[in-house]
Motif scaffolding. Structure first.
Motif, PDB file in Angstrom:
ATOM      1  N   THR A  87      38.585  29.942  61.595  1.00 12.20           N
ATOM      2  CA  THR A  87      39.818  29.825  62.397  1.00 12.20           C
ATOM      3  C   THR A  87      41.087  30.861  61.915  1.00 12.20           C
ATOM      4  O   THR A  87      41.829  31.310  62.644  1.00 12.20           O
ATOM      5  N   GLY A  88      41.291  31.378  60.671  1.00 16.08           N
ATOM      6  CA  GLY A  88      42.042  32.265  60.332  1.00 16.08           C
ATOM      7  C   GLY A  88      41.808  33.584  60.993  1.00 16.08           C
ATOM      8  O   GLY A  88      42.758  34.311  61.294  1.00 16.08           O
ATOM      9  N   LEU A  89      40.559  33.959  60.809  1.00 15.76           N
ATOM     10  CA  LEU A  89      40.220  35.224  61.913  1.00 15.76           C
ATOM     11  C   LEU A  89      40.806  35.210  63.194  1.00 15.76           C
ATOM     12  O   LEU A  89      41.231  36.122  63.633  1.00 15.76           O
ATOM     13  N   LEU A  90      40.101  34.201  63.818  1.00 18.14           N
ATOM     14  CA  LEU A  90      40.262  33.952  65.560  1.00 18.14           C
ATOM     15  C   LEU A  90      42.016  34.038  65.632  1.00 18.14           C
ATOM     16  O   LEU A  90      42.492  34.809  66.521  1.00 18.14           O
ATOM     17  N   PHE A  91      42.671  33.098  64.928  1.00 15.56           N
ATOM     18  CA  PHE A  91      43.837  32.607  65.212  1.00 15.56           C
ATOM     19  C   PHE A  91      44.966  34.117  64.856  1.00 15.56           C
ATOM     20  O   PHE A  91      45.768  34.351  65.446  1.00 15.56           O
ATOM     21  N   GLY A  92      44.493  34.742  63.601  1.00 17.57           N
ATOM     22  CA  GLY A  92      45.110  35.882  63.195  1.00 17.57           C
ATOM     23  C   GLY A  92      44.885  36.926  64.332  1.00 17.57           C
ATOM     24  O   GLY A  92      45.864  37.888  64.775  1.00 17.57           O
ATOM     25  N   GLY A  93      43.778  37.220  64.661  1.00 13.92           N
ATOM     26  CA  GLY A  93      43.546  38.189  65.697  1.00 13.92           C
ATOM     27  C   GLY A  93      44.225  37.952  67.122  1.00 13.92           C
ATOM     28  O   GLY A  93      44.907  39.023  67.691  1.00 13.92           O
ATOM     29  N   ALA A  94      44.489  36.743  67.578  1.00 11.16           N
ATOM     30  CA  ALA A  94      44.985  36.128  68.876  1.00 11.16           C
ATOM     31  C   ALA A  94      46.687  36.640  68.544  1.00 11.16           C
ATOM     32  O   ALA A  94      47.342  37.259  69.629  1.00 11.16           O
ATOM     33  N   LEU A  95      47.161  36.320  67.316  1.00 10.76           N
ATOM     34  CA  LEU A  95      48.606  36.738  67.365  1.00 10.76           C
ATOM     35  C   LEU A  95      48.747  38.214  66.988  1.00 10.76           C
ATOM     36  O   LEU A  95      49.841  38.487  67.725  1.00 10.76           O
ATOM     37  N   LEU A 231      47.479  27.343  69.096  1.00  9.20           N
ATOM     38  CA  LEU A 231      48.232  28.520  69.535  1.00  9.20           C
ATOM     39  C   LEU A 231      49.529  28.162  70.728  1.00  9.20           C
ATOM     40  O   LEU A 231      50.554  28.475  70.238  1.00  9.20           O
ATOM     41  N   PRO A 232      49.604  27.194  71.525  1.00 10.49           N
ATOM     42  CA  PRO A 232      50.678  26.791  72.253  1.00 10.49           C
ATOM     43  C   PRO A 232      51.629  26.473  71.263  1.00 10.49           C
ATOM     44  O   PRO A 232      53.167  26.678  71.307  1.00 10.49           O
ATOM     45  N   LEU A 233      51.495  25.460  70.310  1.00  9.86           N
ATOM     46  CA  LEU A 233      52.432  24.922  69.460  1.00  9.86           C
ATOM     47  C   LEU A 233      52.961  26.107  68.334  1.00  9.86           C
ATOM     48  O   LEU A 233      54.294  26.130  67.946  1.00  9.86           O
ATOM     49  N   SER A 265      54.997  37.238  65.111  1.00  4.81           N
ATOM     50  CA  SER A 265      53.510  37.241  65.540  1.00  4.81           C
ATOM     51  C   SER A 265      52.571  38.051  64.813  1.00  4.81           C
ATOM     52  O   SER A 265      51.432  37.775  64.200  1.00  4.81           O
ATOM     53  N   PHE A 266      52.926  39.181  64.605  1.00 10.37           N
ATOM     54  CA  PHE A 266      52.163  40.085  63.996  1.00 10.37           C
ATOM     55  C   PHE A 266      52.097  39.820  62.333  1.00 10.37           C
ATOM     56  O   PHE A 266      51.045  39.923  61.926  1.00 10.37           O
ATOM     57  N   GLY A 267      53.046  39.368  61.934  1.00 13.06           N
ATOM     58  CA  GLY A 267      53.123  39.009  60.426  1.00 13.06           C
ATOM     59  C   GLY A 267      52.095  37.936  60.018  1.00 13.06           C
ATOM     60  O   GLY A 267      51.216  37.926  59.224  1.00 13.06           O
ATOM     61  N   MET A 268      52.251  36.809  60.969  1.00 19.83           N
ATOM     62  CA  MET A 268      51.413  35.707  60.898  1.00 19.83           C
ATOM     63  C   MET A 268      49.839  36.032  60.964  1.00 19.83           C
ATOM     64  O   MET A 268      49.044  35.461  60.544  1.00 19.83           O
ATOM     65  N   GLY A 269      49.698  36.875  62.243  1.00 16.24           N
ATOM     66  CA  GLY A 269      48.502  37.318  62.384  1.00 16.24           C
ATOM     67  C   GLY A 269      47.613  38.056  61.237  1.00 16.24           C
ATOM     68  O   GLY A 269      46.552  37.483  60.800  1.00 16.24           O
ATOM     69  N   LEU A 270      48.284  39.136  60.617  1.00 12.88           N
ATOM     70  CA  LEU A 270      47.879  39.838  59.443  1.00 12.88           C
ATOM     71  C   LEU A 270      47.597  38.700  58.513  1.00 12.88           C
ATOM     72  O   LEU A 270      46.602  39.141  57.723  1.00 12.88           O
ATOM     73  N   THR A 271      48.499  37.890  57.966  1.00 12.29           N
ATOM     74  CA  THR A 271      48.335  37.171  57.029  1.00 12.29           C
ATOM     75  C   THR A 271      46.951  36.155  57.124  1.00 12.29           C
ATOM     76  O   THR A 271      46.419  35.886  56.498  1.00 12.29           O
ATOM     77  N   ASN A 272      47.066  35.744  58.490  1.00 15.78           N
ATOM     78  CA  ASN A 272      45.713  34.773  58.579  1.00 15.78           C
ATOM     79  C   ASN A 272      44.381  35.446  58.438  1.00 15.78           C
ATOM     80  O   ASN A 272      43.416  34.666  58.194  1.00 15.78           O
TER      81      ASN A 272
END
Length: 395
Positions: A87-95, A231-233, A265-272
Motif C-alpha cells: 500500500t505504501g509503495l503503490l500509494f506513494g508512487g501514485a502521488l 486516492l480520491p479522499l 503530493s510529492f512529499g506524501m508520495g516520497l514518505t509513503n
C-alpha cells in the motif's frame, strides 16, 4: 524561544498535540491488531513531522490514511504486513506521478471553493461526532475492553470529558497555560490511579524493525482494496483541502510560498514509499489536522519539530512500552481534541455567502455524514455542481 521563523514555546508544543485524536487510536490499532512494528510506525510519523516542519515552516499535520487504516483494522486476516508495505509503495508512487506530471493541478480544478468547503464542513462534523463518541464512551483508556472506571457508579470518562471541555473553553486563548497541553497532561495524571500504567515493565530501545517485501498478490490486494478507494479522499482532503486550509489560516504571502498541491503530493508520495519499505503506517496530511494544530496554538514549524522529535524518541527509546505510554491518554481527552478540531475546520465555511455555493457545500457535508465516505460525498458534489452549471439552474 524564537529561532529564525521557528518558535519553540508552550503554545507551539500544545498546538502540536492538537491532532492526537485520530493519530493515536489508529496507530495503536494497527500495531496491536495488524502487527505493525511500533517503532517503525512512530519513527516515520516523527520523521514526516520533522521534514514537513523544516520544509514548510508551518504546523503541517501528519495523519494516518484513515480509510486504509480503518479497512486494515477491520479485516486483519486480509491485510498482512506485506499488504501494508505494498500500500505504501503503490500509494506513494501514485502521488509522485500526480506531482511530476502536473495531473494534481488539473484535478484541483474540479475542486471549486464550495466543493472544498463542503469537504471541510463534512469532515469537521465527522470529527466532532467521533469526538463526542470518545467523550461519551464508558471506557476510560484504550488498553482493552472493559476498562470502565467509575466514581459512585458514574463512569469517569464522560466526567473527565466534561471537565476537559470546560478547561479548554477557559484556556483556549491562553499562551501561559495552553489548552491542549494542560488537558493532555491532566488526563494522563488522572488516568494513573485508575490503572493506566498498571503492569508496565520498563524496557528501553526500539521494537523489531526490518524491510518487508510484498509479492504480486500483495500488490493486487493493496491496489484494489486500499489504494484506489483512498486516492480520491487523499486528493480532496490531504492535498487540495490542506493547501486551501493553510492559505486560509496563514495567508497567501511568503509564509505559505512553499504550500502547493504538488509539494504536498510529492512529499506524501516520497514518505509513503520509504515507510512502505518498512511496512509502517501509510501517512498523509489533512485539513482537519492543520485546523487542530492551529486551534490549539501552533503557528510555526517549531510545533512539528517538537512533536516529531518526541515521536522519534518514543520510537527508538521506548519501543517496548510505547503502546502502554500512549494508551495512558484517556478517550475523553482525545475526544475533546477531536471536537475542537472539527469545529475549527467546519468554521472555514464562513467565507461562503452565495446561496448556490452553500447548497453544494451542505450537500457534500450531508452526504459525508450519511455515508461517512468523503469520496462518495465530493464525487456527488462535483456531479451536482456541474449539472447545475450545465442546466443554468439557480438555487
Amino acid at each position: 524561544m524564537q529561532i529564525g521563523s521557528y518558535r519553540f514555546d508552550r503554545s507551539e508544543f500544545a498546538g502540536s498535540l492538537g491532532d492526537l485524536g485520530t493519530l493515536i487510536p489508529m496507530s495503536i490499532g494497527l500495531v496491536t491488531i495488524n502487527g505493525l512494528s511500533f517503532s517503525s510506525v512512530f519513527l516515520w510519523i516523527g520523521l514526516f513531522y520533522l521534514l514537513s516542519g523544516f520544509y514548510y515552516k508551518l504546523p503541517i499535520p501528519v495523519q494516518p490514511l484513515k480509510l486504509v487504516s480503518a479497512i486494515a483494522i477491520a479485516f486483519p486476516e486480509r491485510i498482512s504486513l506485506p499488504v501494508i508495505s505494498a500500500t505504501g509503495l503503490l500509494f506513494g508512487g501514485a502521488l509522485i506521478l500526480l506531482a511530476f506530471t502536473g495531473l494534481i493541478d488539473w484535478l484541483a480544478r474540479l475542486f471549486t471553493k464550495p466543493i472544498v468547503r463542503g469537504i471541510q464542513l463534512g469532515l469537521g462534523f465527522i470529527l466532532m461526532i467521533k469526538g463526542i463518541d470518545f467523550i461519551s464512551s464508558p471506557e476510560l483508556l484504550m488498553q482493552g475492553a472493559g476498562n470502565t472506571a467509575s466514581l459512585g457508579g458514574i463512569p469517569v470518562n464522560p466526567l473527565l470529558g466534561l471537565a476537559a471541555l470546560i478547561l479548554v473553553l477557559c484556556l483556549i486563548a491562553s499562551r501561559r497555560f495552553p489548552a491542549a497541553l494542560v488537558v493532555v497532561a491532566a488526563g494522563i495524571v488522572i488516568g494513573i490511579p485508575f490503572g493506566s500504567l498498571r503492569g508496565l515493565e520498563w524496557s528501553f530501545g526500539p521494537s523489531t524493525m526490518g524491510l518487508v517485501t510484498p509479492n504480486v498478490d500483495d500488490l493486487f490486494t493493496a491496489l484494489f482494496l486500499l489504494v484506489l478507494p483512498q486516492l480520491p479522499l487523499t486528493i480532496g482532503n490531504a492535498i487540495i483541502g490542506t493547501t486551501d486550509t493553510a492559505r486560509n489560516l496563514f495567508g497567501t504571502g511568503k509564509q505559505t510560498e512553499r504550500v502547493s498541491n504538488r509539494s504536498f503530493s510529492f512529499g506524501m508520495g516520497l514518505t509513503n514509499i520509504c515507510a512502505g519499505l518498512m511496512a509502517a503506517m501509510p501517512l498523509c496530511h489533512g485539513a482537519g489536522g492543520l485546523a487542530a494544530h492551529y486551534r490549539f496554538g501552533a503557528r510555526t514549524g517549531g510545533s512539528n519539530i517538537m512533536i516529531g522529535l518526541l515521536f522519534v524518541l518514543i520510537a527508538l527509546g521506548f519501543g517496548g512500552i510505547g503502546i502502554a505510554l500512549l494508551s495512558a491518554i484517556p478517550y475523553a481527552v482525545l475526544g475533546v481534541l477531536l471536537l475542537f478540531a472539527g469545529l475549527e475546520l467546519a468554521l472555514l465555511i464562513r467565507d461562503i455567502t452565495e446561496r448556490q455555493e452553500l447548497f453544494i457545500a451542505f450537500l457534500i457535508a450531508g452526504i459525508s455524514l450519511a455515508t461517512t465516505n468523503m469520496s462518495i460525498a465530493f464525487v456527488c458534489g462535483i456531479i451536482v455542481s456541474r449539472l447545475l452549471q450545465w442546466r443554468g439552474i439557480k438555487i
